[in-house]
Enzyme design. Structure first.
Site, mmCIF file in Angstrom:
data_model
loop_
_atom_site.group_PDB
_atom_site.id
_atom_site.type_symbol
_atom_site.label_atom_id
_atom_site.label_comp_id
_atom_site.label_asym_id
_atom_site.label_seq_id
_atom_site.Cartn_x
_atom_site.Cartn_y
_atom_site.Cartn_z
ATOM 1 N N ARG A 67 -1.743 -1.452 -10.023
ATOM 2 C CA ARG A 67 -0.558 -2.309 -10.116
ATOM 3 C C ARG A 67 -0.969 -3.779 -10.172
ATOM 4 O O ARG A 67 -2.083 -4.118 -9.753
ATOM 5 C CB ARG A 67 0.314 -2.093 -8.871
ATOM 6 C CG ARG A 67 0.705 -0.655 -8.620
ATOM 7 C CD ARG A 67 0.896 -0.392 -7.132
ATOM 8 N NE ARG A 67 1.079 1.034 -6.847
ATOM 9 C CZ ARG A 67 2.252 1.651 -6.813
ATOM 10 N NH1 ARG A 67 3.352 0.965 -7.001
ATOM 11 N NH2 ARG A 67 2.338 2.936 -6.579
ATOM 12 N N GLY A 75 7.221 7.660 6.039
ATOM 13 C CA GLY A 75 6.327 8.279 5.058
ATOM 14 C C GLY A 75 6.970 9.411 4.263
ATOM 15 O O GLY A 75 6.317 10.072 3.476
ATOM 16 N N ASP A 102 4.376 -5.116 -7.194
ATOM 17 C CA ASP A 102 3.729 -3.837 -6.866
ATOM 18 C C ASP A 102 4.304 -2.698 -7.694
ATOM 19 O O ASP A 102 3.748 -1.597 -7.708
ATOM 20 C CB ASP A 102 3.875 -3.520 -5.372
ATOM 21 C CG ASP A 102 5.330 -3.539 -4.921
ATOM 22 O OD1 ASP A 102 5.972 -4.590 -5.084
ATOM 23 O OD2 ASP A 102 5.818 -2.511 -4.429
ATOM 24 N N ASP A 141 7.726 3.598 -10.507
ATOM 25 C CA ASP A 141 8.524 3.426 -9.299
ATOM 26 C C ASP A 141 10.018 3.377 -9.583
ATOM 27 O O ASP A 141 10.662 2.316 -9.593
ATOM 28 C CB ASP A 141 8.079 2.191 -8.501
ATOM 29 C CG ASP A 141 6.991 2.580 -7.504
ATOM 30 O OD1 ASP A 141 6.608 3.764 -7.490
ATOM 31 O OD2 ASP A 141 6.532 1.727 -6.737
ATOM 32 N N GLY A 178 0.843 -1.200 0.000
ATOM 33 C CA GLY A 178 0.000 0.000 0.000
ATOM 34 C C GLY A 178 0.872 1.242 0.000
ATOM 35 O O GLY A 178 2.078 1.169 0.243
HETATM 36 P P1 AMP Z 1 8.984 0.745 -3.194
HETATM 37 O O1 AMP Z 1 10.248 0.017 -2.904
HETATM 38 O O2 AMP Z 1 9.159 2.213 -3.406
HETATM 39 O O3 AMP Z 1 8.158 0.116 -4.245
HETATM 40 O O4 AMP Z 1 8.131 0.669 -1.830
HETATM 41 C C1 AMP Z 1 7.695 -0.532 -1.279
HETATM 42 C C2 AMP Z 1 6.723 -0.257 -0.176
HETATM 43 O O5 AMP Z 1 7.351 0.419 0.902
HETATM 44 C C3 AMP Z 1 5.549 0.617 -0.561
HETATM 45 O O6 AMP Z 1 4.431 0.139 0.139
HETATM 46 C C4 AMP Z 1 5.969 1.973 -0.084
HETATM 47 O O7 AMP Z 1 4.876 2.833 0.138
HETATM 48 C C5 AMP Z 1 6.682 1.631 1.208
HETATM 49 N N1 AMP Z 1 7.655 2.657 1.599
HETATM 50 C C6 AMP Z 1 8.794 2.981 0.968
HETATM 51 N N2 AMP Z 1 9.438 3.966 1.622
HETATM 52 C C7 AMP Z 1 8.694 4.288 2.705
HETATM 53 C C8 AMP Z 1 8.822 5.226 3.773
HETATM 54 N N3 AMP Z 1 9.861 6.061 3.862
HETATM 55 N N4 AMP Z 1 7.833 5.261 4.689
HETATM 56 C C9 AMP Z 1 6.795 4.429 4.611
HETATM 57 N N5 AMP Z 1 6.611 3.530 3.639
HETATM 58 C C10 AMP Z 1 7.548 3.443 2.689
HETATM 59 MG MG MG Z 2 6.644 0.595 -5.194
#
Ligand code: AMP
Ligand code: MG
Length: 491
Positions: free
Chosen positions: A187, A130, A256, A266, A94
């Site tokens: 996705r 976040g 995802d 992404d 998510g």
């Molecule tokens: P990604 O590697 O960018 O595809 O992210 C994988 C998951 O980790 C997704 O659900 C992102 O929303 C979550 N995510 C990545 N970085 C953060 C962060 N700094 N804080 C919270 N969630 C994160």
């Molecule tokens: Mg992602």
């Protein structure tokens, strides 16, 4: 000023179809405001094409909107729920650091998601803060815009705002929010989420929504869910072929991070390959090489198999029949990828028509490039401009022989030399976002607040097939280094 003039002023024109899906698909939530938003880069051409008022948004108004401090009129902010296989392991994910503001309807009637990335915690954040760091957000801006200019379907970058707040990573880094524009953020993982945690009706609703949004012409088909899958397979085959043809390595092809729209999405540890080698991996977390350059087509097919699994209940009442239909449709991926890739490679070599010996001609070139560690982009550039002496293979007798075969193949076609050179010029980019150039731009921006290096780079990358004199500088390879280039997820 009344509300209507405010809308006219900024040009926001939201219609939020995702927010009308069943509640399981998202959580309504506003971005967390930041201390002192500053608009540091704004994609004015993209803004104009979206029907936004560039003048109005270039101001504090824009900074506040793109930081999430002021919710634009008509937006209905939410965090999307999805799941995904990360490096092969299934998990709930998510939007953990992103908020979908809504869907902007352009003057042409097109619909685009406007998403803020780095906009604060959500119920899906798990342990994360976040937030996003400035460097990785600028990196996504540069590479996504370069991909767009290369003619590769991708999400776009509208703006980057610094937050005035530090975020804690290994060291403290400046925080930033990126505004991402996408055809949608549906996705493979969204379908996996629906299949695992929703009802069959939720799954059907999501599939019908996706059909309507991306494949309206397939909506009337007898088995429209099979048509949906086929269309996604087709778009992914075309997308991955384009990645391979420019040497793009996504780096984290988790399910995802694969969009049903067929856009690249992404940008984390992605990078462009320099010396040709199918085993190339840049991501520091990809220790096994799962997402290596040469594996990308296989991984795409693997991800599509996960999509097919999620769709099974919709494909046929009888599970065995459903599996059979899915397998047949999935088998098309390899065929379509191969034919698109081969067509692209022929274009890169100026070959018109199709001849049986083309495949071996291409394979021999790539094998030689690998053996001599020839730069992928520059080799095709050298061939385009008949400067074989500029390749790492120069002087090797096998390369001389190969060129002889290539020229014979070219002279056997009806098309003039001019026509095949034109084809090569428009199929072989002069510039790609080379790792050292991207790093140099990020370093100037993040460490010294100097955005001029990035702006120059963006300008050169905006027209990659121009082959203009000012691009020559950007074709150069970095000084040899004994440290391999590494990318990080930058979360
Ligand atoms: P990604 O590697 O960018 O595809 O992210 C994988 C998951 O980790 C997704 O659900 C992102 O929303 C979550 N995510 C990545 N970085 C953060 C962060 N700094 N804080 C919270 N969630 C994160
Ligand atoms: Mg992602």
């Amino acid at each position: 000023m009344n509300e209507n003039t405010a809308i006219l002023k900024t040009g926001w024109n939201f219609d939020n179809s995702y927010a009308r899906l069943p509640d399981v698909f998202f959580t309504r939530l506003a971005p967390t405001p930041v201390r002192s938003p500053k608009l540091i880069i704004f994609n004015e051409r993209l803004a104009a094409s979206l029907g936004l008022n560039v003048q109005a948004l270039r101001s504090d108004e824009g900074a506040a909107a793109f930081a999430g401090n002021r919710i634009p009129e008509g937006a209905e902010p939410l965090a999307q729920a999805y799941a995904g296989h990360q490096f092969g392991h299934f998990t709930m994910l998510g939007d953990g650091r992103a908020i979908l503001l809504g869907e902007q309807i352009t003057p042409e009637g097109e619909r685009f998601d406007i998403q803020l990335k780095g906009s604060g915690r959500t119920p899906y954040s798990r342990g994360g803060d976040g937030r996003a760091a400035l460097g990785p957000m600028l990196r996504e801006y540069i590479i996504s815009e370069a991909m767009h200019a290369l003619g590769i379907p991708t999400t776009r970058s509208l703006a980057v705002v610094t937050t005035g707040q530090g975020i804690q990573r290994e060291t403290e880094l400046p925080g930033a929010v990126l505004t991402r524009v996408a055809s949608s953020h549906i996705r493979v993982g969204t379908f996996q989420y629906a299949a695992r945690w929703g009802t069959v009706q939720d799954l059907r609703t999501l599939a019908d929504y996706t059909l309507q949004r991306h494949f309206p012409e397939a909506g009337a088909d007898d088995n429209r869910y099979l048509s949906l899958f086929r269309e996604v397979v087709r778009r992914q085959a075309s997308l991955i072929a384009k990645w391979q043809l420019v040497g793009f390595i996504h780096g984290v092809m988790n399910t995802d991070n694969m969009a049903l729209s067929g856009e690249t999405i992404d940008y984390g540890p992605c990078a462009f390959m320099d010396a040709f080698d199918p085993a190339t991996v840049f991501s520091s977390i990809d220790v096994q090489g799962r997402y290596a350059y040469g594996n990308q087509p296989y991984i795409a097919a693997w991800n599509l198999a996960r999509l097919a699994e999620a769709l099974l209940p919709l494909l046929h009442d009888d599970e065995e029949q459903a599996v059979k239909l899915a397998e047949e449709a999935l088998a098309d991926f390899t065929k379509q990828f191969q034919s698109q890739w081969l067509a692209g490679m022929r274009a890169k070599l100026g070959l018109a028509g199709a001849q049986a010996e083309d495949e071996i001609l291409i394979k021999d070139l790539l094998d030689m490039m690998q053996k001599h560690r020839a730069d992928y982009t520059n080799t095709f550039r050298a061939l385009t401009f008949a400067k074989p002496e500029e390749t790492a293979m120069s002087g090797a007798s096998e390369f001389t022989e190969w060129q002889k075969r290539w020229r014979e193949r070219l002279s056997g076609q009806r098309e003039s030399e001019d026509v095949s050179q034109q084809l090569m010029r428009s199929s072989n980019p002069a510039v790609i976002p080379r790792n050292h150039r991207v790093e140099e731009a990020l370093e100037a921006a993040v460490d010294r607040g100097d955005y001029s290096v990035m702006e120059r780079l963006l300008k050169v990358l905006a027209d990659p097939y121009a082959h203009s004199p000012e691009q020559a500088e950007y074709c150069k390879l970095p000084e040899p280094s004994n440290r391999p280039y590494r990318t990080f997820c930058g979360t």
